[in-house]
Design an enzyme around this catalytic site. Structure first.
Site, PDB file in Angstrom:
ATOM      1  N   GLY A   1      25.645 -41.801 -45.519  1.00  0.00           N
ATOM      2  CA  GLY A   1      25.716 -42.489 -44.225  1.00  0.00           C
ATOM      3  C   GLY A   1      27.164 -42.503 -43.767  1.00  0.00           C
ATOM      4  O   GLY A   1      28.071 -42.185 -44.543  1.00  0.00           O
TER       5      GLY A   1
ATOM      6  N   GLY B   1      38.809 -34.365 -34.361  1.00  0.00           N
ATOM      7  CA  GLY B   1      38.292 -35.720 -34.128  1.00  0.00           C
ATOM      8  C   GLY B   1      37.734 -36.194 -35.453  1.00  0.00           C
ATOM      9  O   GLY B   1      36.716 -35.686 -35.912  1.00  0.00           O
ATOM     10  N   HIS B   2      38.434 -37.098 -36.113  1.00  0.00           N
ATOM     11  CA  HIS B   2      38.027 -37.556 -37.448  1.00  0.00           C
ATOM     12  C   HIS B   2      37.534 -39.000 -37.356  1.00  0.00           C
ATOM     13  O   HIS B   2      38.296 -39.898 -37.000  1.00  0.00           O
ATOM     14  CB  HIS B   2      39.210 -37.443 -38.426  1.00  0.00           C
ATOM     15  CG  HIS B   2      39.621 -36.014 -38.676  1.00  0.00           C
ATOM     16  ND1 HIS B   2      40.642 -35.662 -39.529  1.00  0.00           N
ATOM     17  CD2 HIS B   2      39.115 -34.845 -38.196  1.00  0.00           C
ATOM     18  CE1 HIS B   2      40.743 -34.332 -39.560  1.00  0.00           C
ATOM     19  NE2 HIS B   2      39.842 -33.826 -38.750  1.00  0.00           N
TER      20      HIS B   2
ATOM     21  N   ASP C   1      34.073 -30.829 -38.577  1.00  0.00           N
ATOM     22  CA  ASP C   1      33.222 -32.012 -38.433  1.00  0.00           C
ATOM     23  C   ASP C   1      32.359 -32.289 -39.659  1.00  0.00           C
ATOM     24  O   ASP C   1      31.262 -32.852 -39.546  1.00  0.00           O
ATOM     25  CB  ASP C   1      32.322 -31.887 -37.184  1.00  0.00           C
ATOM     26  CG  ASP C   1      33.125 -31.685 -35.921  1.00  0.00           C
ATOM     27  OD1 ASP C   1      34.252 -32.216 -35.861  1.00  0.00           O
ATOM     28  OD2 ASP C   1      32.637 -31.011 -35.007  1.00  0.00           O
TER      29      ASP C   1
ATOM     30  N   LYS D   1      35.455 -35.236 -42.732  1.00  0.00           N
ATOM     31  CA  LYS D   1      36.746 -35.341 -43.419  1.00  0.00           C
ATOM     32  C   LYS D   1      37.362 -36.733 -43.233  1.00  0.00           C
ATOM     33  O   LYS D   1      37.891 -37.311 -44.168  1.00  0.00           O
ATOM     34  CB  LYS D   1      37.717 -34.270 -42.870  1.00  0.00           C
ATOM     35  CG  LYS D   1      37.226 -32.842 -43.123  1.00  0.00           C
ATOM     36  CD  LYS D   1      38.123 -31.801 -42.495  1.00  0.00           C
ATOM     37  CE  LYS D   1      38.066 -31.748 -40.986  1.00  0.00           C
ATOM     38  NZ  LYS D   1      36.777 -31.306 -40.422  1.00  0.00           N
TER      39      LYS D   1
ATOM     40  N   GLN E   1      39.739 -29.191 -38.698  1.00  0.00           N
ATOM     41  CA  GLN E   1      38.811 -28.069 -38.456  1.00  0.00           C
ATOM     42  C   GLN E   1      38.120 -27.701 -39.780  1.00  0.00           C
ATOM     43  O   GLN E   1      37.957 -28.562 -40.626  1.00  0.00           O
ATOM     44  CB  GLN E   1      39.533 -26.865 -37.838  1.00  0.00           C
ATOM     45  CG  GLN E   1      39.976 -27.066 -36.392  1.00  0.00           C
ATOM     46  CD  GLN E   1      41.215 -27.911 -36.236  1.00  0.00           C
ATOM     47  OE1 GLN E   1      42.256 -27.611 -36.796  1.00  0.00           O
ATOM     48  NE2 GLN E   1      41.141 -28.983 -35.466  1.00  0.00           N
TER      49      GLN E   1
HETATM   50  P1  GDP Z   1      35.500 -34.714 -39.288  1.00  0.00           P
HETATM   51  O1  GDP Z   1      36.039 -34.027 -38.094  1.00  0.00           O
HETATM   52  O2  GDP Z   1      35.304 -33.781 -40.449  1.00  0.00           O
HETATM   53  O3  GDP Z   1      36.272 -35.922 -39.685  1.00  0.00           O
HETATM   54  O4  GDP Z   1      34.038 -35.211 -38.899  1.00  0.00           O
HETATM   55  P2  GDP Z   1      33.621 -35.930 -37.505  1.00  0.00           P
HETATM   56  O5  GDP Z   1      34.110 -37.316 -37.536  1.00  0.00           O
HETATM   57  O6  GDP Z   1      33.983 -35.092 -36.349  1.00  0.00           O
HETATM   58  O7  GDP Z   1      32.049 -35.834 -37.598  1.00  0.00           O
HETATM   59  C1  GDP Z   1      31.329 -36.376 -38.664  1.00  0.00           C
HETATM   60  C2  GDP Z   1      30.329 -37.379 -38.083  1.00  0.00           C
HETATM   61  O8  GDP Z   1      29.374 -37.698 -39.078  1.00  0.00           O
HETATM   62  C3  GDP Z   1      30.979 -38.699 -37.696  1.00  0.00           C
HETATM   63  O9  GDP Z   1      30.256 -39.252 -36.631  1.00  0.00           O
HETATM   64  C4  GDP Z   1      30.814 -39.553 -38.955  1.00  0.00           C
HETATM   65  O10 GDP Z   1      30.781 -40.941 -38.665  1.00  0.00           O
HETATM   66  C5  GDP Z   1      29.460 -39.084 -39.420  1.00  0.00           C
HETATM   67  N1  GDP Z   1      29.240 -39.113 -40.875  1.00  0.00           N
HETATM   68  C6  GDP Z   1      30.111 -38.882 -41.880  1.00  0.00           C
HETATM   69  N2  GDP Z   1      29.473 -38.910 -43.072  1.00  0.00           N
HETATM   70  C7  GDP Z   1      28.178 -39.141 -42.800  1.00  0.00           C
HETATM   71  C8  GDP Z   1      27.010 -39.254 -43.603  1.00  0.00           C
HETATM   72  O11 GDP Z   1      27.012 -39.099 -44.824  1.00  0.00           O
HETATM   73  N3  GDP Z   1      25.823 -39.487 -42.939  1.00  0.00           N
HETATM   74  C9  GDP Z   1      25.748 -39.637 -41.596  1.00  0.00           C
HETATM   75  N4  GDP Z   1      24.552 -39.858 -41.046  1.00  0.00           N
HETATM   76  N5  GDP Z   1      26.825 -39.543 -40.804  1.00  0.00           N
HETATM   77  C10 GDP Z   1      28.025 -39.280 -41.409  1.00  0.00           C
HETATM   78  P1  IMO Z   2      37.706 -31.420 -36.776  1.00  0.00           P
HETATM   79  O1  IMO Z   2      39.041 -31.601 -37.433  1.00  0.00           O
HETATM   80  C1  IMO Z   2      34.862 -28.723 -34.883  1.00  0.00           C
HETATM   81  C2  IMO Z   2      36.481 -25.466 -32.477  1.00  0.00           C
HETATM   82  C3  IMO Z   2      36.246 -25.504 -30.989  1.00  0.00           C
HETATM   83  C4  IMO Z   2      36.243 -24.028 -30.678  1.00  0.00           C
HETATM   84  C5  IMO Z   2      37.288 -23.471 -31.608  1.00  0.00           C
HETATM   85  C6  IMO Z   2      38.673 -23.312 -30.995  1.00  0.00           C
HETATM   86  O2  IMO Z   2      37.238 -32.617 -36.036  1.00  0.00           O
HETATM   87  O3  IMO Z   2      36.710 -30.888 -37.753  1.00  0.00           O
HETATM   88  P2  IMO Z   2      40.591 -24.965 -30.178  1.00  0.00           P
HETATM   89  O4  IMO Z   2      40.529 -26.227 -29.396  1.00  0.00           O
HETATM   90  O5  IMO Z   2      41.144 -25.112 -31.537  1.00  0.00           O
HETATM   91  O6  IMO Z   2      41.207 -23.841 -29.413  1.00  0.00           O
HETATM   92  O7  IMO Z   2      39.039 -24.520 -30.362  1.00  0.00           O
HETATM   93  O8  IMO Z   2      37.367 -24.381 -32.699  1.00  0.00           O
HETATM   94  N1  IMO Z   2      37.126 -26.679 -33.043  1.00  0.00           N
HETATM   95  C7  IMO Z   2      36.484 -27.585 -33.785  1.00  0.00           C
HETATM   96  N2  IMO Z   2      35.178 -27.681 -34.103  1.00  0.00           N
HETATM   97  N3  IMO Z   2      35.735 -29.617 -35.369  1.00  0.00           N
HETATM   98  C8  IMO Z   2      37.049 -29.522 -35.063  1.00  0.00           C
HETATM   99  O9  IMO Z   2      37.983 -30.311 -35.625  1.00  0.00           O
HETATM  100  C9  IMO Z   2      37.473 -28.493 -34.204  1.00  0.00           C
HETATM  101  N4  IMO Z   2      38.657 -28.125 -33.679  1.00  0.00           N
HETATM  102  C10 IMO Z   2      38.442 -27.010 -32.982  1.00  0.00           C
HETATM  103  O10 IMO Z   2      35.043 -26.136 -30.677  1.00  0.00           O
HETATM  104  O11 IMO Z   2      34.998 -23.483 -31.043  1.00  0.00           O
HETATM  105 MG    MG Z   3      35.586 -33.801 -36.070  1.00  0.00          MG
END
Ligand code: GDP
Ligand code: IMO
Ligand code: MG
Length: 423
Positions: free
Chosen positions: A413, A40-41, A13, A16, A222
């Site tokens: 942001g 979840g991207h 998270d 990416k 991840q």
């Molecule tokens: P990913 O799994 O690495 O793609 O990241 P996620 O989408 O799960 O979580 C990142 C969260 O931070 C999302 O809600 C993005 O919209 C948000 N986000 C990404 N870059 C920034 C940033 O620079 N600032 C803020 N406030 N939010 C961000």
């Molecule tokens: P993105 O790509 C954050 C975590 C789960 C759990 C562990 C194992 O959005 O960054 P699993 O479902 O793989 O058996 O879970 O890994 N986990 C993540 N945490 N971002 C993710 O993906 C994750 N995918 C799995 O919360 O701790």
């Molecule tokens: Mg994510």
């Protein structure tokens, strides 16, 4: 042209999705190399916020080929939902989405096994997303799995039934033998949809692109601290999340890997169970969660929050050979008078170290912090590095010096436009 790899250096998270979408115009191909619907991207642009799980984050850019690589575990039910969710965007996915024949398929019974295993672990549960990831990779390594290419075979249903029988035997051990009628209906609808897409030998496709000097970006899911070998085992996911995973997950030779782009938040989060040395179970942690909107993009669970952990980050930079770094979510620290960074750990025996201890899950680790003055101001619409507040620049400089790798992008942001590049 060599393949660049973009991956998370923390517990996932990191942002990416935003960065792949931002960088995508520089590339002609974006390819996911591991993970599955546990990811979840999030992408934000033009007043749109969209979360992708299995489909690569280059999908909103016209003319970019998006590949789901062999290292991915694909759930046809989630796939169908994702395709439906993209319908309103007027994208021709049959033209720019390609799926590896060798990607493994997640069955409804994999999800049930995931839930049964987690329940049986009780208080030691991993905190899995319960998407069937662990059981599907177990079947892959155990040489029992079904692959996307198999859906084209006349014996697919037979092989499916055989594997489900085996899963039911395992589930009966947990007294969890299910009624799967509804899920199976969705599953086979997903399989039919899958057949209408480009199912390919993606390793040939990518290597052809490499030979033709086409730019390719490998998108990680991840984060490095969730890697099955190097993460905080057993509180990890079941795939190779680090740069070398792009080789096995796409069929790219190590000598064809170019830049490794490592991304990290200006602080730290983790969702699910497992060790987190800099976790803040206090008001400060609450502020980070609130300001950063730290709730899982896949499960909605609140993310655990804490200060930046340099020993863990140094470790991730090392095992990935990161060549460039991107610092995300700097804006989330805007309101702080003081910001802390963990530089070392104090171990139970009193020693201090900046190495990640082997038994991070059982050792009582006390983080040692260095305190920085906060910038305590909005980052507004800074477009250039020299428009950032002095204190933020000092913070970046310190982290950069400690890691020995340049931080070339600062995210201010969630929107595509809220991105500052160091010239
Ligand atoms: P990913 O799994 O690495 O793609 O990241 P996620 O989408 O799960 O979580 C990142 C969260 O931070 C999302 O809600 C993005 O919209 C948000 N986000 C990404 N870059 C920034 C940033 O620079 N600032 C803020 N406030 N939010 C961000
Ligand atoms: P993105 O790509 C954050 C975590 C789960 C759990 C562990 C194992 O959005 O960054 P699993 O479902 O793989 O058996 O879970 O890994 N986990 C993540 N945490 N971002 C993710 O993906 C994750 N995918 C799995 O919360 O701790
Ligand atoms: Mg994510």
């Amino acid at each position: 042209m060599k393949v660049d790899v973009l991956l998370g250096l923390q517990w996932g998270d990191e942002g990416k999705g935003k960065i792949v979408d931002y960088l995508a115009p520089k590339y002609k191909v974006v390819a996911r190399f591991q993970g599955g619907p546990n990811a979840g991207h999030t992408l934000e642009f033009d007043n749109i916020k969209h979360v992708l799980h299995q489909i690569p984050s280059g999908i909103f850019r016209q003319d970019i080929m998006n590949i789901i690589g062999n290292g991915v575990v694909l759930d046809p039910i989630t796939f169908k939902k994702e395709i439906e969710g993209l319908k309103s965007f007027d994208l021709d996915l049959t033209k720019n989405l390609f799926i590896s024949k060798k990607a493994q398929i997640i069955l409804p019974s994999h999800r049930l096994l995931d839930a049964a295993y987690e329940k049986a672990k009780g208080k030691d549960k991993i905190g899995s997303t319960l998407k069937g990831i662990g059981p599907a990779y177990q079947d892959k390594i155990g040489r029992n799995g079904l692959r996307v290419g198999d859906v084209l075979s006349s014996t697919f249903k037979e092989r499916y039934d055989k594997l489900v029988e085996e899963h039911k035997r395992k589930l009966s051990y947990f007294d969890a033998v299910p009624d799967m009628i509804e899920q199976e209906k969705d599953f086979f609808e997903g399989i039919e949809l899958l057949k209408t897409y480009n199912i390919v030998d993606s390793e040939y496709l990518i290597n052809q692109k490499i030979r033709e000097n086409v730019t390719v970006l490998a998108e990680g899911a991840q984060g490095s601290l969730l890697d099955v070998d190097f993460g905080s085992y057993p509180f990890v996911t079941s795939s190779t999340t680090i740069a070398s995973g792009a080789c096995t997950g796409l069929g790219v030779a190590p000598r064809n890997i170019g830049s490794v782009l490592g991304i990290f938040k200006a602080y730290c989060t983790r969702v699910g169970s497992g060790p987190f040395p800099t976790e803040l179970n206090d008001e400060v942690g609450e502020i980070l969660r609130k300001n950063g909107n730290e709730f899982g993009a896949t499960t909605g669970r609140p993310r655990r929050c804490g200060w930046l952990d340099l020993p863990a980050l140094k470790y991730a930079v090392m095992i990935n050979g990161a060549s460039e770094l991107f610092m995300m979510k700097a804006d989330v620290l805007n309101d702080f008078e003081e910001i802390k960074v963990c530089t070392h750990y104090q171990l139970e025996n009193g020693d201090t170290t900046d190495h990640l201890p082997y038994d991070i899950c059982h050792e009582e680790i006390v983080p040692i912090y260095k305190t920085f003055k906060g910038w305590n101001t909005s980052l507004g619409h800074a477009k250039h590095f020299d428009e950032l507040p002095y204190e933020l620049m000092m913070y970046i400089k310190y982290v950069e010096d400690q890691l020995g790798v340049p931080i070339n992008l600062i995210s201010t942001g969630p929107n595509r436009t809220q991105t500052v590049i160091k010239e």
